[in-house]
Design a protein around this motif. Structure first.
Motif, PDB file in Angstrom:
ATOM      1  N   ASP A 184       0.790  -1.236   0.000  1.00 56.50           N
ATOM      2  CA  ASP A 184       0.000   0.000   0.000  1.00 56.50           C
ATOM      3  C   ASP A 184       0.819   1.281   0.000  1.00 56.50           C
ATOM      4  O   ASP A 184       0.431   2.244  -0.624  1.00 56.50           O
ATOM      5  N   ALA A 186       3.663   1.867  -1.274  1.00 55.98           N
ATOM      6  CA  ALA A 186       4.537   2.066  -2.425  1.00 55.98           C
ATOM      7  C   ALA A 186       4.100   3.325  -3.175  1.00 55.98           C
ATOM      8  O   ALA A 186       2.926   3.652  -3.222  1.00 55.98           O
ATOM      9  N   ASP A 187       5.078   4.014  -3.766  1.00 57.09           N
ATOM     10  CA  ASP A 187       4.740   5.358  -4.230  1.00 57.09           C
ATOM     11  C   ASP A 187       3.801   5.391  -5.433  1.00 57.09           C
ATOM     12  O   ASP A 187       3.131   6.363  -5.676  1.00 57.09           O
ATOM     13  N   SER A 188       3.754   4.315  -6.166  1.00 56.25           N
ATOM     14  CA  SER A 188       2.740   4.268  -7.207  1.00 56.25           C
ATOM     15  C   SER A 188       2.483   2.817  -7.533  1.00 56.25           C
ATOM     16  O   SER A 188       3.257   1.941  -7.181  1.00 56.25           O
ATOM     17  N   PHE A 189       1.380   2.579  -8.173  1.00 48.53           N
ATOM     18  CA  PHE A 189       1.071   1.196  -8.514  1.00 48.53           C
ATOM     19  C   PHE A 189       1.501   0.873  -9.945  1.00 48.53           C
ATOM     20  O   PHE A 189       1.064  -0.109 -10.510  1.00 48.53           O
ATOM     21  N   ASP A 190       2.383   1.687 -10.477  1.00 50.60           N
ATOM     22  CA  ASP A 190       2.792   1.494 -11.867  1.00 50.60           C
ATOM     23  C   ASP A 190       3.576   0.206 -12.078  1.00 50.60           C
ATOM     24  O   ASP A 190       3.699  -0.274 -13.188  1.00 50.60           O
ATOM     25  N   PHE A 191       4.118  -0.321 -11.000  1.00 45.05           N
ATOM     26  CA  PHE A 191       4.910  -1.541 -11.146  1.00 45.05           C
ATOM     27  C   PHE A 191       4.059  -2.717 -11.646  1.00 45.05           C
ATOM     28  O   PHE A 191       4.588  -3.724 -12.083  1.00 45.05           O
TER      29      PHE A 191
END
Lengths: 223, 426
Positions: A184, A186-191
């Motif tokens: 949660d 993590a700085d973005s969910f782009d991974f």
């Protein structure tokens, strides 16, 4: 399939009902302990969504009642109080799952479906979407009779999207389901993107495909 | 310095001063008394000499100015001298055979008349030896001083210690007092009014702080719980709205932004609940957790995120590291530290996890400016520009570490290092 929602917060109830009805479930709802115990006594439900903190009683008592009445419907506890104690007690009393508020609608669907599968389709371990056949038991995926190897995350993403098919699943909901709650911060969910790319490649010959919606989330489309 | 020694030191100094002054006064008073008595003796001697001279006038004629034979000497003087004569006592030095040294003697000079003859009469007597006197006096006074000092110290230690016992007991308890532990202070009975006042005041103060501490804790927990339902309603409503196929791209993106922020609020809220739960000593179940294995699992979970940031997480050494701990909290502890390294670490760099038999260190490259070591573990002490960070991750890690007596520290030495030092012994 019949679902009973026991929830004292009217708007929360309305949201859940609206979302579940879209899936063509037969949804009934009550907002207090006494009417819930009445309903449980009379009808059988495939799944009960149970809020523990009710104004006129503890939802855990309803679990005891269900056990006493020998009802075999699945129960998912929905609680604003994410307490380990309640979770253990609930699961001990026969609840199938524990879902702390707030949750994503997609997650609710996934949990409800999991409970349904566990309770109702003991013999049926096959899910078929388009030309994709998934064996839930050994987690194998066949597309056009050919087995395609999915890794754990790809499989989880696919199942999650299938559970919520034709519905926009946000990246946050997907990440939390597949990678766990702790992702949660993590700085973005782009991974998610790289896993999604691999998944799409593997679905090349399938009649389903994962569509990105404005960078907000994903949607499973059946062509 | 202890209070006891403090008073003793002043008492010792004061005693030294008092005894010194006293010694001087005593010495002169005694000397005065000695002179007085010697002079009285000399005067008496004179009367005896005068009487003897009437029986034996020959003593008037002997010439013995050096007092070789007698302790007296008569010297004829004129009438005028006699009439103006003033009796006097004075000190002088004389060679003493027994001591083989010049010693002080007291000389008495007077005048006498026999018939028509006038005489000056000198009588001597041996004097007290002042240097000896001073020396002996000093020895005895030092002795007295030491005896006094020892008895005061003894008394202080015995009596004062007993009197101050409630005070030291209170101090000891205050030193060990931790508000989050909730162990009350036990007040010892004391007949001393000041101590009683201190005790009741401290007791009242602690009760008040404990009450407000508990109230604050409960407030955070209750507030967080109360926030869950409205958050859930809003999130779910928006999710339902997002499923609506008629939305334009702009609307969808706006909704997603709102959802993102609600998600952030949810995470912050969950973190606050978690923090208060840790501080409230929930999570009672403990088991032996192997940190090496746990680290491996968590690192695997973060692989995708690391890859996305073009970073690598490397476990450089892998010793056996076990601790009796609640497994969920152990997971949260490691996750928060590793996530912190991932989120704040430099893109494309490597994160090192060094597991030693008694410690675990996570190092990442990042902006070189050192972060304040004291405030880094405080709530909302977020230094970064990362908008998704709740600012609670490290505070939670610290709270978990504290709960299990693990020392969590931060330092900067080319890399940002977070070190967990495990309690030894078990």
């Amino acid at each position: 399939m019949k679902i009973l929602i026991v929830e004292d917060e009217p708007q929360m109830l309305q949201n859940m009902r609206q979302s579940l009805e879209k899936e063509h479930y037969n949804v009934e709802a009550v907002s207090d302990f006494s009417s819930a115990s009445e309903k449980i006594g009379v009808y059988n439900y495939d799944c009960i969504l149970l809020d523990i903190g009710l104004p006129d009683g503890n939802g855990l008592e309803l679990l005891k009642l269900l056990k006493k009445l020998n009802k075999d419907g699945g129960v998912i506890i929905v609680s604003a109080k994410d307490s380990l104690d309640d979770r253990l007690k609930g699961l001990d009393l026969g609840a199938d799952d524990y879902l702390p508020k707030p949750f994503h609608m997609a997650e609710l669907h996934a949990r409800v479906k999991a409970v349904m599968r566990r309770r109702n389709f003991d013999g049926n371990k096959i899910v078929e979407v388009g030309n994709v056949i998934i064996n839930l038991e050994n987690r194998s995926v066949h597309i056009e009779e050919k087995e395609i190897n999915f890794n754990r995350k790809e499989y989880d993403i696919l199942m999650y999207l299938i559970t919520n098919k034709a519905r926009l699943v946000t990246k946050a909901a997907l990440a939390e389901h597949v990678w766990g709650d702790h992702i949660d911060q993590a700085d973005s969910f782009d991974f998610i993107y790289s896993q999604m790319k691999n998944l799409r490649k593997k679905l090349e010959n399938a009649t389903i495909n994962v569509e990105a919606v404005y960078g907000v989330g994903y949607k499973l489309q059946i062509s | 310095m202890k209070l006891l020694n403090y008073t003793s030191r002043y008492l010792a100094l004061l005693l030294l001063l008092l005894i010194s002054v006293w010694a001087v006064l005593f010495y002169y008073a005694m000397l005065d008394e000695i002179y007085d008595s010697l002079d009285d003796g000399l005067e008496n001697q004179k009367f005896l000499m005068v009487e003897r001279a009437t029986e034996d006038p020959s003593i008037l004629l002997q010439d013995d100015p050096e007092f070789k034979k007698h302790i007296y000497n008569f010297t004829p003087i004129s009438k005028e001298t006699y009439q103006n004569f003033k009796e006097s006592y004075r000190d002088t030095l004389m060679y003493m055979l027994n001591e083989k040294d010049f010693e002080p003697v007291r000389v008495y000079e007077s005048a006498a008349v026999y018939g028509d003859k006038y005489y000056k009469l000198k009588i001597i007597t041996s004097m007290v030896e002042e240097d000896d006197l001073v020396q002996h006096l000093a020895v005895y006074l030092i002795g007295l001083y030491l005896i006094l000092l020892v008895s005061i110290l003894f008394l202080n230690n015995l009596l004062l210690k007993r009197i101050w016992k409630p005070f030291y007991s209170l101090i000891d308890q205050l030193r060990k007092f931790k508000i989050e532990k909730g162990i009350p202070i036990v007040i010892q009975y004391t007949p001393i009014e000041e101590f009683n006042l201190l005790n009741t005041t401290v007791e009242k103060l602690i009760r008040k702080s404990s009450d407000s501490y508990i109230a604050q804790k409960q407030f955070i927990e209750n507030a967080s719980h109360e926030l869950q339902t409205p958050l859930a309603i809003s999130i779910n409503k928006l999710e339902l709205l997002l499923e609506n196929n008629d939305l334009t791209k702009d609307h969808t993106e706006d909704l997603a932004t709102i959802l993102d922020n609600l998600g952030r609020l949810t995470r912050m809220n969950r973190s606050l609940v978690l923090l208060s739960k840790i501080e409230n000593k929930q999570f009672e179940i403990e088991e032996e957790v192997d940190f090496a294995i746990l680290t491996k699992h968590i690192v695997a979970d973060f692989e995708d995120l690391a890859e996305h940031r073009n970073m690598k997480i490397k476990i450089v050494s892998n010793h056996l590291l076990k601790l009796q701990i609640n497994e969920d909290l152990a997971i949260v502890l490691l996750i928060n530290l590793i996530k912190n390294a991932l989120v704040h670490g430099k893109k494309g760099s490597e994160i090192k996890i060094d597991i030693q038999p008694n410690s675990l260190q996570i190092s990442n490259f990042g902006d070189p400016e050192s972060i304040d070591e004291t405030s880094i573990f405080k709530r909302f002490a977020t230094a970064s520009n990362s908008k998704k960070s709740t600012g609670l991750g490290l505070a939670i890690a610290k709270a978990i570490a504290n709960r299990y007596s693990i020392n969590l520290s931060y330092n900067f030495n080319k890399t940002h290092n977070f070190l967990l030092e495990f309690p030894s012994g078990d």
